[in-house]
Motif scaffolding. Structure first.
Motif, PDB file in Angstrom:
ATOM      1  N   ASN A  46       2.753 -10.949  -7.531  1.00 55.92           N
ATOM      2  CA  ASN A  46       1.439 -10.965  -8.167  1.00 55.92           C
ATOM      3  C   ASN A  46       1.264  -9.773  -9.108  1.00 55.92           C
ATOM      4  OD1 ASN A  46       1.441  -9.701  -5.494  1.00 55.92           O
ATOM      5  ND2 ASN A  46      -0.655  -9.134  -5.931  1.00 55.92           N
ATOM      6  N   GLY A  47       0.690 -10.061 -10.272  1.00 53.04           N
ATOM      7  CA  GLY A  47       0.440  -9.034 -11.268  1.00 53.04           C
ATOM      8  C   GLY A  47       1.530  -8.838 -12.289  1.00 53.04           C
ATOM      9  N   PHE A  48       2.683  -9.513 -12.130  1.00 57.09           N
ATOM     10  CA  PHE A  48       3.771  -9.352 -13.090  1.00 57.09           C
ATOM     11  C   PHE A  48       3.714 -10.424 -14.176  1.00 57.09           C
ATOM     12  CE2 PHE A  48       5.719  -7.239  -9.339  1.00 57.09           C
ATOM     13  CZ  PHE A  48       5.909  -5.995  -9.919  1.00 57.09           C
ATOM     14  N   HIS A  49       4.055 -10.018 -15.392  1.00 58.73           N
ATOM     15  CA  HIS A  49       4.113 -10.962 -16.515  1.00 58.73           C
ATOM     16  C   HIS A  49       5.395 -11.779 -16.489  1.00 58.73           C
ATOM     17  CE1 HIS A  49       0.559  -9.762 -18.862  1.00 58.73           C
ATOM     18  NE2 HIS A  49       0.796  -8.541 -18.430  1.00 58.73           N
TER      19      HIS A  49
ATOM     20  N   GLY B  94      -4.442  -8.632 -11.660  1.00 58.20           N
ATOM     21  CA  GLY B  94      -3.601  -7.459 -11.588  1.00 58.20           C
ATOM     22  C   GLY B  94      -3.015  -7.288 -10.200  1.00 58.20           C
ATOM     23  N   GLY B  95      -1.988  -6.460 -10.116  1.00 55.57           N
ATOM     24  CA  GLY B  95      -1.353  -6.192  -8.831  1.00 55.57           C
ATOM     25  C   GLY B  95      -1.122  -4.709  -8.661  1.00 55.57           C
ATOM     26  N   ALA B  96      -1.004  -4.274  -7.412  1.00 54.14           N
ATOM     27  CA  ALA B  96      -0.775  -2.863  -7.132  1.00 54.14           C
ATOM     28  C   ALA B  96      -0.002  -2.746  -5.823  1.00 54.14           C
ATOM     29  CB  ALA B  96      -2.094  -2.112  -7.038  1.00 54.14           C
ATOM     30  N   PHE B  97       1.093  -1.999  -5.850  1.00 56.37           N
ATOM     31  CA  PHE B  97       1.826  -1.753  -4.621  1.00 56.37           C
ATOM     32  C   PHE B  97       1.016  -0.826  -3.714  1.00 56.37           C
ATOM     33  CE2 PHE B  97       5.502  -2.771  -7.390  1.00 56.37           C
ATOM     34  CZ  PHE B  97       6.048  -3.790  -6.625  1.00 56.37           C
ATOM     35  N   VAL B  98       0.954  -1.174  -2.428  1.00 54.40           N
ATOM     36  CA  VAL B  98       0.231  -0.350  -1.460  1.00 54.40           C
ATOM     37  C   VAL B  98       0.803   1.059  -1.422  1.00 54.40           C
ATOM     38  CG1 VAL B  98      -0.271  -0.063   0.991  1.00 54.40           C
ATOM     39  CG2 VAL B  98      -0.507  -2.321  -0.070  1.00 54.40           C
TER      40      VAL B  98
ATOM     41  N   ASP C  74     -12.540  -0.720  -2.238  1.00 52.26           N
ATOM     42  CA  ASP C  74     -13.833  -0.679  -2.940  1.00 52.26           C
ATOM     43  C   ASP C  74     -14.241  -2.013  -3.562  1.00 52.26           C
ATOM     44  OD1 ASP C  74     -14.008   2.074  -2.349  1.00 52.26           O
ATOM     45  OD2 ASP C  74     -12.772   2.551  -4.090  1.00 52.26           O
ATOM     46  N   GLY C  75     -13.933  -3.100  -2.865  1.00 59.67           N
ATOM     47  CA  GLY C  75     -14.376  -4.415  -3.316  1.00 59.67           C
ATOM     48  C   GLY C  75     -13.631  -4.976  -4.506  1.00 59.67           C
ATOM     49  N   ALA C  76     -12.530  -4.333  -4.907  1.00 58.23           N
ATOM     50  CA  ALA C  76     -11.839  -4.752  -6.127  1.00 58.23           C
ATOM     51  C   ALA C  76     -10.647  -5.666  -5.867  1.00 58.23           C
ATOM     52  CB  ALA C  76     -11.364  -3.530  -6.905  1.00 58.23           C
ATOM     53  N   CYS C  77     -10.272  -5.869  -4.604  1.00 61.33           N
ATOM     54  CA  CYS C  77      -9.040  -6.604  -4.312  1.00 61.33           C
ATOM     55  C   CYS C  77      -9.337  -7.881  -3.529  1.00 61.33           C
ATOM     56  CB  CYS C  77      -8.068  -5.733  -3.530  1.00 61.33           C
ATOM     57  SG  CYS C  77      -7.538  -4.256  -4.436  1.00 61.33           S
ATOM     58  N   HIS C  78      -8.582  -8.932  -3.856  1.00 61.74           N
ATOM     59  CA  HIS C  78      -8.861 -10.239  -3.261  1.00 61.74           C
ATOM     60  C   HIS C  78      -7.638 -10.881  -2.627  1.00 61.74           C
ATOM     61  CE1 HIS C  78      -7.017 -11.969  -6.910  1.00 61.74           C
ATOM     62  NE2 HIS C  78      -7.707 -11.039  -7.560  1.00 61.74           N
ATOM     63  N   GLY C  79      -6.541 -10.139  -2.444  1.00 59.07           N
ATOM     64  CA  GLY C  79      -5.378 -10.720  -1.796  1.00 59.07           C
ATOM     65  C   GLY C  79      -4.338  -9.677  -1.444  1.00 59.07           C
TER      66      GLY C  79
ATOM     67  N   ASP D 169      10.550   0.591  17.827  1.00 58.94           N
ATOM     68  CA  ASP D 169       9.583  -0.248  17.109  1.00 58.94           C
ATOM     69  C   ASP D 169       9.343   0.229  15.674  1.00 58.94           C
ATOM     70  OD1 ASP D 169       9.368  -1.938  19.212  1.00 58.94           O
ATOM     71  OD2 ASP D 169       7.376  -1.309  19.839  1.00 58.94           O
ATOM     72  N   HIS D 170      10.445   0.482  14.923  1.00 62.59           N
ATOM     73  CA  HIS D 170      10.339   0.690  13.476  1.00 62.59           C
ATOM     74  C   HIS D 170       9.950  -0.639  12.830  1.00 62.59           C
ATOM     75  CE1 HIS D 170      11.865   4.576  14.115  1.00 62.59           C
ATOM     76  NE2 HIS D 170      12.816   4.637  13.190  1.00 62.59           N
ATOM     77  N   ALA D 171       9.057  -0.596  11.857  1.00 64.72           N
ATOM     78  CA  ALA D 171       8.580  -1.823  11.212  1.00 64.72           C
ATOM     79  C   ALA D 171       8.371  -1.571   9.731  1.00 64.72           C
ATOM     80  CB  ALA D 171       7.281  -2.284  11.867  1.00 64.72           C
ATOM     81  N   ASN D 172       8.547  -2.621   8.938  1.00 65.56           N
ATOM     82  CA  ASN D 172       8.432  -2.520   7.490  1.00 65.56           C
ATOM     83  C   ASN D 172       7.356  -3.448   6.935  1.00 65.56           C
ATOM     84  OD1 ASN D 172      10.654  -0.760   7.387  1.00 65.56           O
ATOM     85  ND2 ASN D 172      12.107  -2.427   7.116  1.00 65.56           N
ATOM     86  N   TRP D 173       6.519  -2.893   6.057  1.00 67.38           N
ATOM     87  CA  TRP D 173       5.668  -3.675   5.176  1.00 67.38           C
ATOM     88  C   TRP D 173       6.373  -3.673   3.816  1.00 67.38           C
ATOM     89  CZ3 TRP D 173       1.248  -5.962   7.114  1.00 67.38           C
ATOM     90  CH2 TRP D 173       0.711  -5.434   8.309  1.00 67.38           C
ATOM     91  N   ALA D 174       7.350  -4.545   3.636  1.00 66.93           N
ATOM     92  CA  ALA D 174       8.200  -4.502   2.448  1.00 66.93           C
ATOM     93  C   ALA D 174       7.486  -5.145   1.259  1.00 66.93           C
ATOM     94  CB  ALA D 174       9.512  -5.219   2.721  1.00 66.93           C
ATOM     95  N   ALA D 175       7.580  -4.481   0.112  1.00 70.63           N
ATOM     96  CA  ALA D 175       6.986  -4.968  -1.142  1.00 70.63           C
ATOM     97  C   ALA D 175       5.514  -5.293  -1.001  1.00 70.63           C
ATOM     98  CB  ALA D 175       7.751  -6.191  -1.662  1.00 70.63           C
ATOM     99  N   ALA D 176       4.795  -4.604  -0.099  1.00 73.12           N
ATOM    100  CA  ALA D 176       3.378  -4.868   0.121  1.00 73.12           C
ATOM    101  C   ALA D 176       2.604  -4.650  -1.165  1.00 73.12           C
ATOM    102  CB  ALA D 176       2.844  -3.964   1.226  1.00 73.12           C
ATOM    103  N   ARG D 177       1.861  -5.702  -1.584  1.00 78.59           N
ATOM    104  CA  ARG D 177       1.226  -5.680  -2.906  1.00 78.59           C
ATOM    105  C   ARG D 177      -0.151  -6.327  -2.835  1.00 78.59           C
ATOM    106  NH1 ARG D 177       2.876  -4.533  -8.019  1.00 78.59           N
ATOM    107  NH2 ARG D 177       2.203  -5.878  -9.729  1.00 78.59           N
ATOM    108  N   LEU D 178      -1.105  -5.663  -3.463  1.00 76.66           N
ATOM    109  CA  LEU D 178      -2.483  -6.147  -3.507  1.00 76.66           C
ATOM    110  C   LEU D 178      -2.753  -6.886  -4.815  1.00 76.66           C
ATOM    111  CD1 LEU D 178      -4.175  -2.919  -2.152  1.00 76.66           C
ATOM    112  CD2 LEU D 178      -4.191  -5.138  -0.987  1.00 76.66           C
ATOM    113  N   SER D 179      -3.573  -7.925  -4.746  1.00 76.14           N
ATOM    114  CA  SER D 179      -4.107  -8.581  -5.939  1.00 76.14           C
ATOM    115  C   SER D 179      -5.500  -8.017  -6.194  1.00 76.14           C
ATOM    116  CB  SER D 179      -4.204 -10.089  -5.735  1.00 76.14           C
ATOM    117  OG  SER D 179      -2.934 -10.654  -5.524  1.00 76.14           O
ATOM    118  N   CYS D 180      -5.664  -7.404  -7.341  1.00 80.57           N
ATOM    119  CA  CYS D 180      -6.922  -6.697  -7.637  1.00 80.57           C
ATOM    120  C   CYS D 180      -7.379  -6.995  -9.072  1.00 80.57           C
ATOM    121  CB  CYS D 180      -6.743  -5.187  -7.467  1.00 80.57           C
ATOM    122  SG  CYS D 180      -6.124  -4.674  -5.848  1.00 80.57           S
ATOM    123  N   ASP D 181      -8.656  -6.770  -9.307  1.00 76.87           N
ATOM    124  CA  ASP D 181      -9.198  -6.922 -10.663  1.00 76.87           C
ATOM    125  C   ASP D 181      -8.637  -5.831 -11.567  1.00 76.87           C
ATOM    126  OD1 ASP D 181     -10.703  -9.017  -9.737  1.00 76.87           O
ATOM    127  OD2 ASP D 181     -12.438  -7.734  -9.276  1.00 76.87           O
TER     128      ASP D 181
END
Length: 270
Positions: A98-101, A134-138, A193-198, A258-270
């Motif tokens: 998400n967010g890439f052209h 738009g997209g943003a990596f966590v 802050d209310g800017a992200c929807h996914g 219990d090591h764990a990964n949030w790999a490529a975690a990405r938000l969909s935001c305005d």
């Protein structure tokens, strides 16, 4: 040689390929290529995920061919495989986009020459829902962390008790350049802050954990217990919360390993 639609890469002529096959599995859809190659896909910031089964084509001698698959978004490396060799089973790729052209699907040789390096992007597909956003990596955002062993790591796995002692984030045999490495019990709270929807991410663990997504104090997604080697993807819609928490819990059997990964975690935001 040219890339082939829905067949493997044959000889030098267009349309001279045969059925796509990786290991013992055949596919009716995909892209057949030969190292070194690149396929460009226009996303227009409207697609959330790319998925494919990848590997060396099984045509001919099964022990031939050695390649590496890489996925780029707008010129930035997002995920890649280890060297895959002829006769091997397919590897599943699942990459948030998400967010890439544009998306680039690249195959390179294994620095041993490109003879027999026929490579398949089998069942390659993108998931596109809604309008461009738009997209943003966590891992690029500010957040408040807690962690069960050492610090939460940005863009590497959780190592030991020191900061920056992790390694490449690896989930299901795929290596990711962005994400968070944690150890249960762990929380990462991000002000949005209310800017992200996914939210879209690949998850996995070395031990036994559950993953939980919490928006403004309310759980919006939780997984079954994932054990060492198991993976999943999370794609959840958000009702524009003020804050988002990514939580990892142990499975009630203690937090060892219990090591764990949030790999490529990405938000969909305005």
């Amino acid at each position: 040689m040219s890339e082939e639609d829905d067949t493997n890469n044959g000889g030098t002529g267009e349309g001279d390929g045969s059925a796509i096959r990786i290991g013992s599995t055949s596919y009716t859809k995909g892209v057949g290529a030969h190292a070194d190659s690149a396929v460009h896909v226009y996303l227009g910031r409207a697609c959330q995920r790319f998925e494919a089964e990848v590997g060396v084509d099984a045509e001919g001698r099964e022990d031939r061919g050695s390649v590496r698959f890489q996925v780029y978004g707008d010129g930035r490396l997002l995920a890649y495989t280890d060297v895959l060799r002829g006769g091997g089973a397919p590897v599943s790729l699942s990459v948030p986009t998400n967010g890439f052209h544009t998306l680039e699907l690249r195959v390179t040789d294994a620095r041993d020459g490109k003879d027999h390096d026929h490579a398949n992007w089998a069942d390659a597909r993108v998931s596109c829902v809604g309008t461009a956003s738009g997209g943003a990596f966590v891992s690029d955002r500010d957040f408040e962390p807690t962690n069960g062993w050492g610090p939460v790591e940005r863009d590497t796995s959780n190592g030991e008790v020191q900061a920056l002692d992790g390694t490449v984030l690896t989930t299901g045999g795929v290596r990711y350049t962005k994400g968070l490495g944690v150890h249960a019990p762990a929380t990462v709270t991000i002000p949005v802050d209310g800017a992200c929807h996914g939210l879209d991410t690949e998850i996995g663990s070395n031990g036994s954990v559950t993953f939980e997504v919490i928006a403004d104090g309310r759980t919006v997604h939780t997984t079954p217990v994932l054990r060492g080697g198991q993976t999943a993807n999370i794609a959840v819609g958000l009702s524009r919360p003020a804050s988002l928490t990514l939580k990892v819990n142990d499975a009630g059997d203690g937090k060892s390993y219990d090591h764990a990964n949030w790999a490529a975690a990405r938000l969909s935001c305005d």
